[in-house]
Design an enzyme around this catalytic site. Structure first.
Site, PDB file in Angstrom:
ATOM      1  N   SER A 149      34.067  42.311  38.265  1.00  0.00           N
ATOM      2  CA  SER A 149      33.050  42.437  39.305  1.00  0.00           C
ATOM      3  C   SER A 149      31.920  43.347  38.810  1.00  0.00           C
ATOM      4  O   SER A 149      31.353  43.094  37.749  1.00  0.00           O
ATOM      5  CB  SER A 149      33.685  42.947  40.605  1.00  0.00           C
ATOM      6  OG  SER A 149      32.759  42.929  41.667  1.00  0.00           O
ATOM      7  N   ASP A 345      33.741  31.366  43.807  1.00  0.00           N
ATOM      8  CA  ASP A 345      33.048  32.650  43.960  1.00  0.00           C
ATOM      9  C   ASP A 345      31.589  32.403  44.340  1.00  0.00           C
ATOM     10  O   ASP A 345      30.848  31.762  43.602  1.00  0.00           O
ATOM     11  CB  ASP A 345      33.132  33.422  42.642  1.00  0.00           C
ATOM     12  CG  ASP A 345      32.652  34.863  42.737  1.00  0.00           C
ATOM     13  OD1 ASP A 345      31.929  35.199  43.696  1.00  0.00           O
ATOM     14  OD2 ASP A 345      33.006  35.653  41.843  1.00  0.00           O
ATOM     15  N   HIS A 378      35.479  35.497  45.072  1.00  0.00           N
ATOM     16  CA  HIS A 378      35.222  36.619  44.170  1.00  0.00           C
ATOM     17  C   HIS A 378      36.432  37.528  44.031  1.00  0.00           C
ATOM     18  O   HIS A 378      36.679  38.081  42.958  1.00  0.00           O
ATOM     19  CB  HIS A 378      34.020  37.417  44.685  1.00  0.00           C
ATOM     20  CG  HIS A 378      33.617  38.528  43.769  1.00  0.00           C
ATOM     21  ND1 HIS A 378      33.127  38.301  42.503  1.00  0.00           N
ATOM     22  CD2 HIS A 378      33.653  39.879  43.934  1.00  0.00           C
ATOM     23  CE1 HIS A 378      32.868  39.466  41.921  1.00  0.00           C
ATOM     24  NE2 HIS A 378      33.179  40.430  42.761  1.00  0.00           N
TER      25      HIS A 378
END
EC number: 2.3.1.-
Length: 399
Positions: A149, A345, A378
């Site tokens: 991330s 995502d 995500h």
């Protein structure tokens, strides 16, 4: 304002002054980290993990803190990041409230909390602080640098600004620049916090705390961390039982609403709002295309042999394009790399991980991209270990 520091946290003092990318300076700053496994005599088996926005350095249980960590299924003996083989270091981001110096810390010059006097924070600052931890541990070169991330951004900045610091790299659900959609979402999250009257220009305390703003910011985040596919399969249109629903005619009615509310309430008092603002904005500012222009690399704080040989690729307006981002990635020198993402995502779309692999390959890396069919968006790397675990394990076995 409170710092939330896990048991067993270790600290590294940064150089004082610590110069920051956007002109600020920190004095007597420090970075929190934790370790697992044993460092080899030749210091060749080190793996560094750099994290997303909210995690602390406690990725997994260790001798100092037996509580499960946020990546417990991935880090440990016999796990994908095998601590029987690797010496693993996880660093808490500079600017966080989980042990590293940030807006919730005391400014040594004034004796008061930094709050909004904390200097502008960039992803590059987070990367430079992590690199200093690596050097302090006597590690000349990491076997692998892993970022997920926001940590994927941090890892790319670290590789570009500190050439040769790692032999290999795993980028998980990361990106080389913030896209308009993710910038828009984060701007709404920050606005929700700042519009809460209890935020008070950053001057809040435990009794007057911007809880409503933080709750809304977290709900917006959770919606983007998962996928519509998961929401449909997990909740459908199921309503709450009569005893769970609210009397308010516009109160909680559906299970998905209750899930968001519960998730947000668990978060709001465990992350400092000002730290959230700073780290969120640092992600919006990040763009590897900034490193592609007519300046020599040395003028940008990059000591990268051969980096200046790459062609400039800015558009005529100076706005970064896909080619500029690829050119920025191509300046990174790494032997092997893996970019992984979830096809569902929406916050860091899987095309951004493919772009990372393409760009690193243009810089002569043996780079591979894997798009995983996970329904969890995500956040898949935090929960879908059946898919992400084997990919990470297989790559590290070749290191």
């Amino acid at each position: 304002m409170t710092e939330f520091i896990p048991l067993g946290t270790l600290y590294h003092a940064l150089p004082s002054p610590f110069q920051m990318k956007r002109g600020g300076v920190l004095h007597q700053a420090h970075v929190a980290y934790e370790t697992w496994g044993a460092l080899a005599a030749d210091r060749s088996n080190a793996v560094l993990i750099v994290t997303g926005l909210s995690p602390n350095a406690h990725a997994a249980a260790n001798q100092a803190n037996p509580e499960p960590g946020w990546w417990e299924a991935m880090v440990g003996p016999g796990k994908p990041i095998d601590t029987a083989r690797w010496f693993v270091v996880c660093v808490n981001s500079l600017g966080s409230c989980k042990g590293s110096t940030g807006p919730a810390s005391v400014n040594p010059a004034t004796g008061a909390l930094y709050r909004l006097t904390f200097p502008d924070l960039s992803i590059e600052d987070v990367a430079d602080a992590a690199a200093d931890v690596v050097r302090a541990l006597g590690i000349a070169q990491l076997a692998c640098l892993i970022g997920n991330s926001m940590g994927g951004m941090t890892a790319l900045a670290l590789l570009l600004r500190h050439p040769g610091i790692a032999r290999s790299h795993i980028n998980i659900s990361g990106s080389a620049q913030a896209l308009p959609f993710s910038i828009a979402i984060r701007s709404l999250q920050r606005e929700a916090i700042r519009l809460d009257p209890h935020w008070n220009g950053g001057h809040y305390d435990d009794t007057r705390y911007p809880e409503s703003g933080m709750r809304m910011a977290r709900k917006l985040g959770v919606i983007t961390y998962r996928s519509a596919l998961e929401w449909d399969g997990r909740f459908g249109r199921v309503r709450l039982d009569s005893e769970q629903s609210e009397d308010d005619p516009f109160g909680l009615e559906f299970q998905v609403e209750s899930y968001l509310e519960g998730h947000a309430r668990r978060f709001v008092r465990f992350f400092d709002p000002n730290c959230y603002l700073y780290l969120s904005r640092s992600m919006d500012w990040f763009d590897l295309a900034e490193y592609v222009d007519d300046k020599p690399a040395a003028d940008m704080g990059i000591d990268s042999p051969g980096a200046d040989a790459l062609p400039a690729a800015k558009s005529e307006t100076g706005v970064s394009t896909a080619s500029t981002v690829l050119a920025g990635l191509a300046r990174i020198r790494i032997a092997r790399a893996l970019a992984i993402g979830a096809n569902t995502d929406i916050l860091f779309p899987v095309q951004q991980q493919e772009q990372i692999a393409d760009g690193l390959r243009a810089g002569d890396a043996d780079a591979r991209f894997i798009g995983l069919d996970s329904p969890q968006g995500h956040d898949a790397f935090l929960v879908d270990f059946a898919r992400f675990g084997p990919a990470v394990r297989d790559f590290l076995q070749g290191c």
